[in-house]
Scaffold this motif. Structure first.
Motif, mmCIF file in Angstrom:
data_model
loop_
_atom_site.group_PDB
_atom_site.id
_atom_site.type_symbol
_atom_site.label_atom_id
_atom_site.label_comp_id
_atom_site.label_asym_id
_atom_site.label_seq_id
_atom_site.Cartn_x
_atom_site.Cartn_y
_atom_site.Cartn_z
ATOM 1 N N PRO A 152 0.770 -1.244 0.000
ATOM 2 C CA PRO A 152 0.000 0.000 0.000
ATOM 3 C C PRO A 152 0.804 1.299 0.000
ATOM 4 O O PRO A 152 0.364 2.281 -0.552
ATOM 5 N N TRP A 153 1.974 1.314 0.625
ATOM 6 C CA TRP A 153 2.678 2.596 0.718
ATOM 7 C C TRP A 153 3.599 2.848 -0.461
ATOM 8 O O TRP A 153 4.251 3.879 -0.528
ATOM 9 N N ARG B 45 -8.370 0.126 8.171
ATOM 10 C CA ARG B 45 -9.102 0.841 7.131
ATOM 11 C C ARG B 45 -8.194 1.479 6.106
ATOM 12 O O ARG B 45 -8.644 2.132 5.185
ATOM 13 N N GLY B 46 -6.894 1.350 6.289
ATOM 14 C CA GLY B 46 -5.963 1.977 5.350
ATOM 15 C C GLY B 46 -5.973 3.481 5.427
ATOM 16 O O GLY B 46 -5.850 4.160 4.422
ATOM 17 N N VAL B 47 -6.093 3.994 6.659
ATOM 18 C CA VAL B 47 -6.193 5.443 6.856
ATOM 19 C C VAL B 47 -4.953 6.169 6.339
ATOM 20 O O VAL B 47 -5.053 7.214 5.708
ATOM 21 N N GLU B 48 -3.784 5.577 6.582
ATOM 22 C CA GLU B 48 -2.553 6.257 6.156
ATOM 23 C C GLU B 48 -2.499 6.373 4.640
ATOM 24 O O GLU B 48 -2.113 7.406 4.102
ATOM 25 N N TRP B 49 -2.916 5.322 3.955
ATOM 26 C CA TRP B 49 -2.948 5.362 2.494
ATOM 27 C C TRP B 49 -3.928 6.431 2.015
ATOM 28 O O TRP B 49 -3.627 7.205 1.107
ATOM 29 N N MET B 50 -5.106 6.469 2.636
ATOM 30 C CA MET B 50 -6.100 7.474 2.250
ATOM 31 C C MET B 50 -5.534 8.872 2.436
ATOM 32 O O MET B 50 -5.761 9.756 1.614
ATOM 33 N N ILE B 66 -9.722 8.651 12.963
ATOM 34 C CA ILE B 66 -8.982 7.424 13.269
ATOM 35 C C ILE B 66 -9.620 6.792 14.490
ATOM 36 O O ILE B 66 -9.829 5.597 14.561
ATOM 37 N N CYS C 21 -14.790 3.885 14.017
ATOM 38 C CA CYS C 21 -13.770 4.579 14.798
ATOM 39 C C CYS C 21 -14.090 4.551 16.273
ATOM 40 O O CYS C 21 -13.386 5.173 17.057
ATOM 41 N N THR C 62 -14.807 -3.396 6.957
ATOM 42 C CA THR C 62 -13.503 -3.811 6.449
ATOM 43 C C THR C 62 -13.665 -5.185 5.801
ATOM 44 O O THR C 62 -14.624 -5.901 6.071
ATOM 45 N N PHE C 95 -14.183 7.984 4.986
ATOM 46 C CA PHE C 95 -13.431 6.863 4.409
ATOM 47 C C PHE C 95 -14.016 6.497 3.048
ATOM 48 O O PHE C 95 -14.400 5.363 2.813
ATOM 49 N N ASP C 97 -12.895 6.113 0.040
ATOM 50 C CA ASP C 97 -12.257 5.100 -0.798
ATOM 51 C C ASP C 97 -11.079 4.484 -0.066
ATOM 52 O O ASP C 97 -10.320 5.176 0.594
ATOM 53 N N SER C 98 -10.949 3.167 -0.156
ATOM 54 C CA SER C 98 -9.822 2.522 0.489
ATOM 55 C C SER C 98 -9.639 1.125 -0.073
ATOM 56 O O SER C 98 -10.559 0.544 -0.624
ATOM 57 N N TYR C 99 -8.420 0.604 0.099
ATOM 58 C CA TYR C 99 -8.131 -0.732 -0.423
ATOM 59 C C TYR C 99 -8.562 -1.834 0.528
ATOM 60 O O TYR C 99 -8.569 -2.999 0.157
ATOM 61 N N THR C 100 -8.900 -1.519 1.778
ATOM 62 C CA THR C 100 -9.327 -2.592 2.687
ATOM 63 C C THR C 100 -10.795 -2.468 3.075
ATOM 64 O O THR C 100 -11.265 -3.228 3.899
ATOM 65 N N LEU C 101 -11.508 -1.515 2.491
ATOM 66 C CA LEU C 101 -12.913 -1.373 2.858
ATOM 67 C C LEU C 101 -13.786 -2.006 1.784
ATOM 68 O O LEU C 101 -13.479 -1.961 0.598
#
Lengths: 205, 407, 150
Positions: A152-153, B45-50, B66, C21, C62, C95, C97-101
Motif C-alpha cells: 500500500p505505501w 481501514r488503510g487510513v494512512e494510504w487514504m 482514526i 472509529c 472492512t 473513508f 475510498d480505500s483498499y481494505t474497505l
C-alpha cells in the motif's frame, strides 16, 4: 543532555558513516520555550551498530519505523526517543537509511529492542521490504485476501492500483426519505419476514 | 481439569472486553493461559494510504476519525507535524484551547475506561454511575466545540472555535462537580473489596517488560516507567504549565504493575487534568485563534511546504506519534501514525500469560485498547474440534469469578 | 409511523462494529447509560445475534468483517431490522475510498434504518430505535396475518 551532544557522539563513533545530521528546534506556548528533534542519515550497513550504540549510551524508546517511497529508493526512518522521564529532557532521535529498490533488505532490530516486532511486520507488508531474521514474518494489518505483491505505501507499480480500491460513496445510491432528526427510512430495502423453512437455515450457522 | 494437555483458544474478533474487533489466540492448560497471540487487522481501514491521497487540511478530518475516543490526540499530532514542516506557528491562545480540549478528552476517556473495567468484572452499577458522571463532561465539550464526539476543532495554525468569556463559569462549575465527586469515585474504585480482589496482582507487567516492549501511557506508568510526553517533551501550553508523569507510588508508595495500579494511575490523571484545565483558564492569553484564517491562503502556503516533521501528543492511552513528509505538492507524501495501542499490543502477552481465562476480559481491557487506532477478536479450540467462546460467555465467566470470590 | 399501544415484546439489540472509529459505539453505550437510559423501555444490548431483534451496525465494513456481518445477519431470527449508525456505514463518509474497505453496510446486508451523523447523538440513535420498533411491530403483524390465513 543536549541535541548537539547526541550528534557529536554519533559522529565520533561512526565518522563519515553519518551522511547527514541536523537538529530541528521548535518553540511554543507563551514562554516560547524551545524543544529539539535530531535527524540523522546513516550509511545502510551501520543501522544495527547505530541502534546498539543508542541502546548502550541512552535508554531509547522506539516509537515507530516509518518508510517513504522516493522513486529509486525507499527511505526507512527509525524514530527513537531518548532522555524521557525528566521534564524537557526528551529528544526524539530519528535515524534514517536509504534502501535501493533492487535490494530491499534490512536486518531486524528485535534482538536489541523486542518491541520493534510489530512495526517491522508492518513495514514488510506496507512497503514490501524484507526484514532479515524477523521472529514472526506474517502479515499484521492487511487482510489475508489482499493480493500478494501489492504494498500500500509504494508509489510504483507494486502500490495500490485503482482496481484494489472500492469507492464506497458510489455504492447503491438510494433515494432516502428523511423523517427528521437525522434518521432516514429505506422503505424498499426493508427486511421482509421470510418463510419458516429459511429460519432453520439461518440457525444452522 | 488440568491434565497437562494444552488447548488453543481463539477469542474474537467480535469481542468480549471491547466494543471493537481483535483476535486473540490463547493456548490454555485447564484454566490457565499458557501463551497468547494477538491478531489485529480486523479494523484496518488503510487510513494512512487514504491520507496520502489528500491535502493536509483534508487529512486533519481523516486523522480525527482514526478514533472516536481520542479524536483530539490524532488531530493535534498531525497538525503539529505539519506546523513543524511549514513553519506556521499556532497562536498562543490556540495553544491553550488545544490543551483544554486535550485534557477534557483525557477526563472523558479515563472515566469511560473506568466504567468499562467495572463492567468487565460484573460491577454494572458502577459502570452506570461512572458514565452518568461522564455525561456532564460531554455537555462541556459540546458547549465548547459543538459536538459530543468528533469536534473538528483543529486547524493548521490554531483552532476553529474560541472559548468565550461567558462559557468559562460553566466550565469551572463542571470542574467543581468533578472535584466534589472525585473522592467518591476514588473510594468506589480503590477501596472496594471486590475490585481489589479482582485486580490486585492480576495482569502484571514488570518494569523491564514495559521498557523492553516499548509500552506507553498509563500501561507503562503503572509499571513504574515515568514516561509522559507532556512532561518529557512538552509542547504548546504544556511548556508553560509543568506536568508530572503519574506513577502509582504517588498514592500507595509501591509499584506492582497490575490492573489495580492502572486504575490508580488513570484516576489520578483525571484529577491532574482538572488542575491543568483550571491553570489553562487562568493563564489563557488574549489574541487570535488562527495564524491564517483564510483557508485558501493557508492551502497555498502548505503547497509550498517542503520537509518532514514529527507530531507527538500524550493521548489518554499513551504517546501518539505522527510522522509527516511533504514535498511541495498538494498531497501529503508520507504519513505514519503510531497510535498508543499499537505500542501496547506486545505488552499484552506477558500480562495475559499465566492468567485464568476468566481474567482475560479485565486484563485485556486494562491497557484501554483502542483497536480502531491500531487496527480487533475471541474463539476456542479443544483438541481438533474448534468451538467458539463468545464474548458473552467470556464476560459471564468473568462475572462468575467475582461471585465465587465473594462467596 | 405511530407506535401501537401494546408491544409484543421488549427490544433486544445486538451491536456489531464493522471497523468503525468507536465514536458511534460509545454513543450507543451512552444511550444505554443513566442520562438517556433506554433500558427503562426494555431495550438492551445482548451478547448474541440469536437473541436479537435489531442489529446495530457501525463502521464502513472492512474486508475481514464483511463475511462475519453476513453470518451475524443470517443468525439473527426473523423478523429483524438492521440499523446502520453513523455516516461512514451509510456512505463511507470520510473513508470514501480505500483498499481494505468493502462497504458500505447496505452493500453487504439489507438496511432498514439509517441514522446519520459522525457520530449521531444518542437522541438520534434512540429515534432510530423507535422507528425500528414500529417497523418490527409491522413485520410481526404481517407474519401473524399470514399465519392466520393458513
Amino acid at each position: 543532555m543536549n541535541p548537539e551532544e547526541i550528534v557529536e557522539k554519533f559522529k565520533s563513533k561512526f565518522g563519515a558513516g553519518v551522511l547527514d545530521a541536523k537538529v530541528q528546534t521548535k518553540s511554543g506556548g507563551v514562554s516560547k520555550t524551545q524543544y529539539h528533534f535530531v535527524w540523522m542519515t546513516l550509511e545502510r550497513p551501520l543501522l544495527k551498530d547505530a541502534v546498539r550504540f543508542l541502546a548502550s549510551e541512552w535508554q531509547p524508546h522506539l516509537s515507530v519505523i516509518s518508510g517513504v517511497d522516493l522513486g529509486n529508493i525507499l527511505e526507512l526512518t527509525y524514530h527513537f526517543t531518548v532522555g524521557w522521564g525528566v521534564r524537557l529532557g526528551e529528544i526524539p532521535v530519528s535515524i534514517r537509511i536509504d534502501l535501493p529498490k533492487d535490494d530491499l533488505t534490512v536486518p531486524t532490530i528485535t534482538d536489541i529492542i523486542p518491541g520493534a516486532l510489530i512495526t517491522e511486520r508492518e513495514k514488510q507488508e506496507m512497503l514490501g521490504i524484507k526484514v532479515i531474521g524477523i521472529p514472526d514474518a506474517r502479515r499484521l494489518f492487511v487482510p489475508e485476501t489482499f493480493p500478494e505483491g501489492v504494498y500500500p505505501w509504494r508509489k510504483d507499480a507494486t502500490g495500490v492500483q485503482p482496481e484494489h480500491v472500492k469507492k464506497l460513496w458510489e455504492v447503491g445510491r438510494l433515494k432516502l426519505t428523511p423523517t427528521g432528526q437525522g434518521v432516514a427510512v429505506n422503505v424498499e430495502k426493508a427486511a421482509a419476514p421470510s418463510a419458516p423453512a429459511k429460519k432453520e437455515n439461518a440457525g444452522a450457522n | 481439569m488440568s491434565g497437562g494437555a494444552e488447548y488453543s483458544v481463539p477469542v474474537g474478533p467480535i469481542h468480549a472486553a471491547l466494543e471493537e474487533p481483535v483476535l486473540f489466540n490463547f493456548k490454555v492448560d485447564g484454566e490457565r493461559v499458557v501463551d497468547v497471540e494477538v491478531v489485529p487487522g480486523q479494523n484496518h481501514r488503510g487510513v494512512e494510504w487514504m491520507g496520502m491521497q489528500r491535502n493536509p487540511v483534508q487529512v486533519i478530518y481523516l486523522a480525527e476519525k482514526i478514533c472516536g475516543i481520542c479524536t483530539v490526540c490524532h488531530a493535534y499530532s498531525f497538525v503539529r507535524a505539519v506546523e513543524h514542516i511549514s513553519g506556521i506557528e499556532s497562536t498562543p491562545r490556540a495553544d491553550y484551547i488545544r490543551a483544554i480540549l486535550a485534557e477534557l478528552e483525557r477526563m472523558h476517556s479515563h472515566l469511560l475506561w473506568a466504567g468499562i473495567a467495572a463492567h468487565e468484572i460484573g460491577f454494572d452499577s458502577l459502570l452506570h454511575y461512572t458514565w452518568k458522571v461522564r455525561e456532564n463532561e460531554m455537555d462541556l465539550r459540546e458547549m465548547i466545540t459543538g459536538n459530543r464526539v468528533h469536534y473538528d476543532m483543529f486547524m493548521i495554525g490554531g483552532v476553529r472555535r474560541d472559548i468565550k468569556q461567558d462559557q468559562i463559569p460553566k466550565i469551572l462549575e463542571t470542574l467543581k462537580y468533578y472535584k466534589d465527586n472525585f473522592e467518591k469515585l476514588g473510594k468506589l474504585f480503590l477501596q472496594d473489596k471486590v475490585i481489589k480482589m479482582r485486580t490486585q496482582g492480576v495482569g502484571v507487567l514488570t518494569k523491564e517488560d514495559a521498557l523492553k516492549l516499548c509500552a506507553v501511557g498509563p500501561t507503562a506508568r503503572a509499571s513504574g516507567v515515568p514516561k509522559d510526553v507532556r512532561q518529557d517533551q512538552p509542547f504548546g501550553a504544556y511548556l508553560d504549565i509543568p506536568v508530572k508523569a503519574i506513577t502509582p507510588d504517588a498514592l500507595t508508595g509501591e509499584v506492582h504493575g497490575d490492573v489495580y495500579d492502572r486504575i490508580i494511575v488513570r484516576l489520578l490523571e483525571v484529577k491532574q487534568s482538572i488542575e491543568i484545565i483550571e491553570e489553562c483558564l487562568k493563564r489563557m492569553p488574549e489574541g487570535p485563534i488562527l495564524a491564517e484564517p483564510n483557508i485558501t491562503r493557508l492551502l497555498i502556503q502548505l503547497k509550498k511546504a517542503h520537509g518532514e516533521g514529527i507530531g507527538r501528543h500524550e493521548a489518554p492511552r499513551g504517546e501518539v506519534y505522527h510522522y509527516v513528509r511533504m514535498d511541495a505538492s498538494d498531497k501529503v507524501t508520507a504519513w505514519k501514525v503510531r497510535a498508543p495501542t499499537y505500542a501496547n499490543v506486545m505488552p499484552w502477552v506477558p500480562m495475559l500469560k499465566g492468567q485464568q481465562i476468566a481474567d482475560i476480559p479485565i486484563v485485556a481491557a486494562s491497557t484501554d485498547p483502542c483497536m480502531s487506532c491500531t487496527d480487533r477478536a475471541v474463539v476456542v479450540k479443544e483438541g481438533q474440534k474448534p468451538y467458539m467462546i463468545s464474548g458473552e460467555e467470556l464476560h459471564k465467566m468473568s462475572v462468575e469469578k467475582t461471585r465465587r470470590m465473594m462467596a | 409511523m405511530k407506535l401501537v399501544k401494546s408491544l409484543d415484546k421488549s427490544l433486544w439489540v445486538f451491536h456489531v462494529n464493522s471497523g468503525s472509529c468507536n465514536g458511534c459505539d460509545i454513543e450507543i453505550v451512552a444511550a444505554l447509560t443513566p442520562r438517556y437510559d433506554v433500558e427503562r423501555f426494555g431495550i438492551k444490548l445482548v451478547g448474541s445475534p440469536r437473541h436479537a431483534d435489531v442489529l446495530l451496525v457501525t463502521g464502513p465494513v472492512t474486508k475481514p468483517m464483511r463475511e462475519r456481518i453476513k453470518r451475524i445477519y443470517d443468525q439473527t431470527p426473523d423478523p429483524k431490522v438492521v440499523m446502520c449508525v453513523g455516516t461512514c456505514g451509510s456512505t463511507g463518509g470520510v473513508f470514501y475510498d480505500s483498499y481494505t474497505l468493502d462497504g458500505p453496510i447496505d452493500d453487504v446486508i439489507p438496511v432498514t434504518i439509517y441514522v446519520i451523523g459522525c457520530p449521531p447523538r444518542p437522541e438520534a440513535i434512540i429515534d432510530g430505535v423507535v422507528k425500528a420498533w414500529a417497523k418490527l411491530e409491522e413485520l410481526r403483524g404481517e407474519t401473524k396475518k399470514k399465519e392466520g390465513k393458513k
